[in-house]
Design a protein around this motif. Structure first.
Motif, PDB file in Angstrom:
ATOM      1  N   ALA A  47       0.019  -1.115  -9.353  1.00 24.60           N
ATOM      2  CA  ALA A  47      -0.424   0.071  -8.601  1.00 24.60           C
ATOM      3  C   ALA A  47      -1.303   0.947  -9.484  1.00 24.60           C
ATOM      4  N   LEU A  48      -0.846   1.194 -10.706  1.00 30.51           N
ATOM      5  CA  LEU A  48      -1.616   2.069 -11.595  1.00 30.51           C
ATOM      6  C   LEU A  48      -2.935   1.431 -11.995  1.00 30.51           C
ATOM      7  N   GLU A  73      -9.126   9.725  -9.400  1.00 31.49           N
ATOM      8  CA  GLU A  73      -9.199  10.515 -10.629  1.00 31.49           C
ATOM      9  C   GLU A  73      -8.012  11.453 -10.805  1.00 31.49           C
ATOM     10  N   ASP A  74      -7.269  11.712  -9.731  1.00 31.63           N
ATOM     11  CA  ASP A  74      -6.147  12.633  -9.824  1.00 31.63           C
ATOM     12  C   ASP A  74      -4.835  11.938 -10.203  1.00 31.63           C
ATOM     13  N   VAL A  75      -4.897  10.636 -10.512  1.00 27.67           N
ATOM     14  CA  VAL A  75      -3.702   9.890 -10.932  1.00 27.67           C
ATOM     15  C   VAL A  75      -3.778   9.682 -12.448  1.00 27.67           C
ATOM     16  N   GLU A 128       0.846  -1.200   0.000  1.00 25.31           N
ATOM     17  CA  GLU A 128       0.000   0.000   0.000  1.00 25.31           C
ATOM     18  C   GLU A 128       0.877   1.244   0.000  1.00 25.31           C
ATOM     19  N   ASN A 129       1.915   1.238   0.815  1.00 29.67           N
ATOM     20  CA  ASN A 129       2.826   2.363   0.882  1.00 29.67           C
ATOM     21  C   ASN A 129       3.522   2.571  -0.466  1.00 29.67           C
ATOM     22  N   PHE A 130       3.979   1.492  -1.095  1.00 33.86           N
ATOM     23  CA  PHE A 130       4.620   1.576  -2.410  1.00 33.86           C
ATOM     24  C   PHE A 130       3.627   2.112  -3.439  1.00 33.86           C
ATOM     25  N   PHE A 131       2.412   1.606  -3.424  1.00 35.51           N
ATOM     26  CA  PHE A 131       1.386   2.069  -4.365  1.00 35.51           C
ATOM     27  C   PHE A 131       1.161   3.566  -4.200  1.00 35.51           C
ATOM     28  N   GLU A 132       1.092   4.039  -2.966  1.00 31.89           N
ATOM     29  CA  GLU A 132       0.866   5.467  -2.720  1.00 31.89           C
ATOM     30  C   GLU A 132       2.037   6.281  -3.274  1.00 31.89           C
ATOM     31  N   LYS A 133       3.249   5.780  -3.144  1.00 32.38           N
ATOM     32  CA  LYS A 133       4.416   6.475  -3.706  1.00 32.38           C
ATOM     33  C   LYS A 133       4.323   6.525  -5.230  1.00 32.38           C
ATOM     34  N   VAL A 134       3.863   5.440  -5.838  1.00 31.54           N
ATOM     35  CA  VAL A 134       3.669   5.415  -7.295  1.00 31.54           C
ATOM     36  C   VAL A 134       2.672   6.497  -7.694  1.00 31.54           C
ATOM     37  N   TYR A 135       1.574   6.604  -6.947  1.00 34.28           N
ATOM     38  CA  TYR A 135       0.550   7.617  -7.258  1.00 34.28           C
ATOM     39  C   TYR A 135       1.126   9.028  -7.126  1.00 34.28           C
ATOM     40  N   GLN A 136       1.959   9.236  -6.106  1.00 34.59           N
ATOM     41  CA  GLN A 136       2.559  10.560  -5.910  1.00 34.59           C
ATOM     42  C   GLN A 136       3.423  10.944  -7.108  1.00 34.59           C
TER      43      GLN A 136
END
Length: 112
Positions: free
Chosen positions: A46-47, A54-56, A6-14
């Protein structure tokens, strides 16, 4: 899903949120920037999971050859291509043309 994923996915989104309009990057470039160079596939996962965010701008992430390998995760048969073309990115046969012109490398751009 494991908390570390989850943490890695959030970093990908950032990182994905920082890709400028009219530019693309690759799964591998995001993985490398995050210090996980061999995790391009996980960036893709992640993507794929970012549909509700919607902001990714997941449409701006392609494979290293510029192929729209994630297109089947978008509604309709050509939505990913349409989104890129609406931003001025040239796409023919599901591949970004002149990839070097549109490529945004987070490792370079975010370490300035």
């Amino acid at each position: 899903m494991k908390p570390e994923n989850e943490n890695f996915f959030e970093k990908v989104y950032q990182v994905a949120r920082l890709i400028p309009e009219g530019r693309v990057t690759s799964y591998g470039a995001i993985a490398k920037y995050l210090g996980a160079a061999r995790s391009a596939r996980m960036v893709g996962w992640a993507l794929n999971g970012s549909k509700k965010k919607e902001d990714v701008p997941a449409h701006r992430v392609v494979n290293k050859a510029g192929l729209l390998t994630g297109k089947h995760h978008f509604e309709g048969t050509s939505l990913m291509q349409q989104l890129l073309e609406s931003e001025g990115v040239e796409v023919i046969d599901n591949q970004v043309q002149h990839l070097e012109r549109y490529f945004w490398d987070p490792f370079v751009e975010l370490n300035k």
